[in-house]
Motif scaffolding. Structure first.
Motif, mmCIF file in Angstrom:
data_model
loop_
_atom_site.group_PDB
_atom_site.id
_atom_site.type_symbol
_atom_site.label_atom_id
_atom_site.label_comp_id
_atom_site.label_asym_id
_atom_site.label_seq_id
_atom_site.Cartn_x
_atom_site.Cartn_y
_atom_site.Cartn_z
ATOM 1 N N PHE A 1 0.814 -1.210 0.000
ATOM 2 C CA PHE A 1 0.000 0.000 0.000
ATOM 3 C C PHE A 1 0.853 1.269 0.000
ATOM 4 N N ASP A 2 0.268 2.320 -0.575
ATOM 5 C CA ASP A 2 0.932 3.628 -0.607
ATOM 6 C C ASP A 2 0.529 4.499 0.577
ATOM 7 N N TRP A 3 -0.685 4.275 1.096
ATOM 8 C CA TRP A 3 -1.251 5.165 2.123
ATOM 9 C C TRP A 3 -1.959 4.327 3.165
ATOM 10 N N LEU A 4 -1.719 4.653 4.424
ATOM 11 C CA LEU A 4 -2.292 3.886 5.534
ATOM 12 C C LEU A 4 -2.993 4.826 6.497
ATOM 13 N N HIS A 5 -4.233 4.497 6.810
ATOM 14 C CA HIS A 5 -4.948 5.224 7.861
ATOM 15 C C HIS A 5 -5.089 4.334 9.084
ATOM 16 N N LEU A 6 -4.823 4.910 10.255
ATOM 17 C CA LEU A 6 -4.994 4.185 11.507
ATOM 18 C C LEU A 6 -6.348 4.529 12.101
ATOM 19 N N GLY B 1 6.409 5.062 3.355
ATOM 20 C CA GLY B 1 4.947 5.053 3.370
ATOM 21 C C GLY B 1 4.346 6.369 3.847
ATOM 22 N N PHE B 2 3.069 6.543 3.568
ATOM 23 C CA PHE B 2 2.303 7.708 4.010
ATOM 24 C C PHE B 2 1.305 7.235 5.068
ATOM 25 N N MET B 3 1.383 7.818 6.262
ATOM 26 C CA MET B 3 0.504 7.397 7.349
ATOM 27 C C MET B 3 -0.354 8.566 7.815
ATOM 28 N N PHE B 4 -1.646 8.291 8.010
ATOM 29 C CA PHE B 4 -2.583 9.288 8.499
ATOM 30 C C PHE B 4 -3.296 8.706 9.709
ATOM 31 N N ALA B 5 -3.417 9.492 10.770
ATOM 32 C CA ALA B 5 -4.093 8.998 11.967
ATOM 33 C C ALA B 5 -4.938 10.096 12.576
ATOM 34 N N MET B 6 -6.041 9.683 13.218
ATOM 35 C CA MET B 6 -6.914 10.609 13.919
ATOM 36 C C MET B 6 -7.126 10.141 15.353
ATOM 37 N N CYS B 7 -7.595 11.063 16.184
ATOM 38 C CA CYS B 7 -8.056 10.768 17.537
ATOM 39 C C CYS B 7 -7.001 9.975 18.321
ATOM 40 N N SER B 8 -7.385 8.925 18.997
ATOM 41 C CA SER B 8 -6.486 8.225 19.907
ATOM 42 C C SER B 8 -5.366 7.463 19.215
ATOM 43 N N ALA B 9 -5.492 7.228 17.906
ATOM 44 C CA ALA B 9 -4.410 6.545 17.187
ATOM 45 C C ALA B 9 -3.162 7.417 17.104
ATOM 46 N N THR B 10 -3.313 8.725 17.292
ATOM 47 C CA THR B 10 -2.172 9.633 17.177
ATOM 48 C C THR B 10 -1.255 9.514 18.395
ATOM 49 N N ASP B 11 -1.768 9.871 19.565
ATOM 50 C CA ASP B 11 -0.907 9.867 20.750
ATOM 51 C C ASP B 11 -0.602 8.462 21.250
ATOM 52 N N ILE C 1 -1.280 18.277 12.330
ATOM 53 C CA ILE C 1 0.175 18.378 12.251
ATOM 54 C C ILE C 1 0.730 17.379 11.231
ATOM 55 N N HIS C 2 1.924 17.652 10.772
ATOM 56 C CA HIS C 2 2.526 16.834 9.714
ATOM 57 C C HIS C 2 4.039 16.751 9.913
ATOM 58 N N GLY C 3 4.605 15.615 9.554
ATOM 59 C CA GLY C 3 6.042 15.466 9.674
ATOM 60 C C GLY C 3 6.608 14.426 8.725
ATOM 61 N N ILE C 4 7.919 14.380 8.708
ATOM 62 C CA ILE C 4 8.674 13.420 7.892
ATOM 63 C C ILE C 4 9.365 12.439 8.834
ATOM 64 N N LYS C 5 9.318 11.170 8.479
ATOM 65 C CA LYS C 5 10.021 10.148 9.250
ATOM 66 C C LYS C 5 10.732 9.241 8.260
ATOM 67 N N GLY C 6 12.056 9.297 8.228
ATOM 68 C CA GLY C 6 12.795 8.526 7.238
ATOM 69 C C GLY C 6 12.438 8.998 5.845
ATOM 70 N N LYS C 7 12.026 8.066 4.992
ATOM 71 C CA LYS C 7 11.620 8.390 3.624
ATOM 72 C C LYS C 7 10.125 8.666 3.504
ATOM 73 N N GLY C 8 9.400 8.531 4.617
ATOM 74 C CA GLY C 8 7.949 8.641 4.561
ATOM 75 C C GLY C 8 7.404 9.861 5.280
ATOM 76 N N PHE C 9 6.082 9.935 5.342
ATOM 77 C CA PHE C 9 5.389 11.088 5.911
ATOM 78 C C PHE C 9 4.274 10.619 6.841
ATOM 79 N N PHE C 10 3.939 11.473 7.806
ATOM 80 C CA PHE C 10 2.792 11.195 8.667
ATOM 81 C C PHE C 10 2.009 12.477 8.897
#
Length: 394
Positions: free
Chosen positions: A131-136, A196-206, A335-344
């Motif tokens: 996958f290219d994009w992952l939502h938690l 990879g590209f990761m997106f998270a909301m609510c309690s999956a973030t912290d 908020i947004h950031g870079i981790k290694g070669k990917g993004f969150f």
């Protein structure tokens, strides 16, 4: 995609994805009329827009060139980004969850954007590589079962979900749910670091960051994992391992519906009628990524709550970009950031059109909110991986 000329902003993203899925390219016109999409003109695309109720204008090649020339002017804070390929989307969610339990799943369905669901077994078996994009989904990666113990420990749904999580952990070779969730969080971390590209909301973030920082440390009380927590565990938290947050204090009480000081829910002083957050403005030509993620027809977005409503500003790492904030309340929402070669990207709150979502509340009907600015932010992230990567200057 402006405020007055689009009847259904959300389904417009689905049309764009549908076009990309047919191996056609799209230009995303950042900051031009609310972040409009320039699509090829075919009868099939026009018909699909009409079927889905998406507003569009047919323009000549000359008009398109004039628009692109205007956008390219150094005096304009606009940019045309080429979208090349429909990203393959995964939603991390437990089996049996209903679509309205999660805003991302709901808006993907509404916009008619295809996705697949994955959970712990697929993640631990490197299934994310497809996958290219992952939502938690609104997950608890700490192994404390969402911190629902205080209010819902006698509820049948809580007992059943706890038992199911324990059975799955045993099946996958772990003695504790907390250990199994930690392994899953680290696999997701590796996915992002690898590109990879990761997106998270609510309690999956912290809870995700907490799980990374508490690697090898028992922070769970006996009602969660059968034994006591480790003495002095707060001092053993390693903030260097996290994606976004630092210097937070964990919530020790098992009966408090909160993971840590990261979340602003209990600290905020704002009423529903005045709860808004503002999107930051970035340079479209120099900072196309945050500009892309903030495309909207308004810079002021209605706030909404969740288990993790928003983030304490001074507990966000300095290299993480705040894209949406309530400055008066000292909180970051988006908020947004870079981790290694990917993004969150982390987005606080549960449902952009359900202010105080509670267990058992009726589902949100997106037909009533087709122009939702809060939901647009989710869909910006969905299309983000489709953008053509610019070559680095060095």
């Amino acid at each position: 995609m402006g405020v007055d000329n689009q009847k259904n902003h959300l389904k417009a993203y689905g049309i764009t994805y549908w076009v990309l899925n047919k191996d056609l390219k799209v230009k995303w016109l950042l900051n031009y009329q609310g972040g409009s999409f320039l699509l090829p003109d075919t009868e099939a695309i026009q018909r699909e827009c009409q079927i889905r109720g998406v507003s569009f204008d047919v323009i000549s090649n000359a008009k398109a060139e004039a628009i692109l020339e205007d956008i390219s002017s150094p005096s304009q804070n606009m940019e045309a980004v080429v979208l090349e390929k429909a990203p393959k989307i995964a939603v991390y969610t437990p089996e049996g969850k209903l679509p309205w339990d999660d805003a991302v799943t709901m808006v993907l369905n509404y916009a008619e954007i295809p996705y697949e669901t994955v959970y712990d077994e697929e993640v631990l078996n490197d299934g994310l590589l497809l996958f290219d994009w992952l939502h938690l989904h609104h997950e608890d990666f700490t192994g404390q079962f969402g911190k629902f113990y205080g209010a819902y420990r006698a509820a049948s749904w809580y007992i059943n979900e706890k038992k199911a999580a324990e059975d799955l952990a045993q099946k996958l070779g772990y003695n504790k749910v907390s250990d199994e969730k930690s392994a899953v969080a680290h696999k997701i971390r590796d996915y992002v670091v690898g590109g990879g590209f990761m997106f998270a909301m609510c309690s999956a973030t912290d809870s995700f960051d907490i799980a990374l920082s508490a690697e090898g440390v028992d922070i769970c009380e006996p009602m969660f994992d059968g034994d006591g927590s480790e003495a002095g565990y707060q001092n053993k938290i390693d903030y260097n391992k996290t994606f976004a947050f630092t210097n937070y204090q964990l919530e020790r009480s098992p009966t408090v519906y909160e993971f840590s000081s990261i979340d602003m829910t209990r600290k905020r002083q704002v009423s529903k009628t005045t709860d808004y957050f503002s999107l930051m403005e970035f340079s479209a030509k120099w900072d196309p990524i945050p500009t892309m993620l903030c495309q909207n027809h308004t810079a002021l977005v209605k706030g909404f709550m969740g288990q993790t409503t928003s983030f304490t500003r001074d507990e966000i790492k300095s290299n993480v970009l705040v894209m949406g904030e309530n400055k008066a309340n000292g909180e970051a929402k988006y908020i947004h950031g870079i981790k290694g070669k990917g993004f969150f990207t982390f987005y606080g709150g549960h449902d952009p059109e359900d202010y105080q979502h509670r267990v058992g509340d009726p589902k949100t009907e997106l037909d009533l909110h087709p122009t939702s600015p809060g939901y647009r932010l989710i869909l910006n992230n969905v299309l983000f991986p489709a953008a053509k990567k610019k070559k680095q200057k060095t």
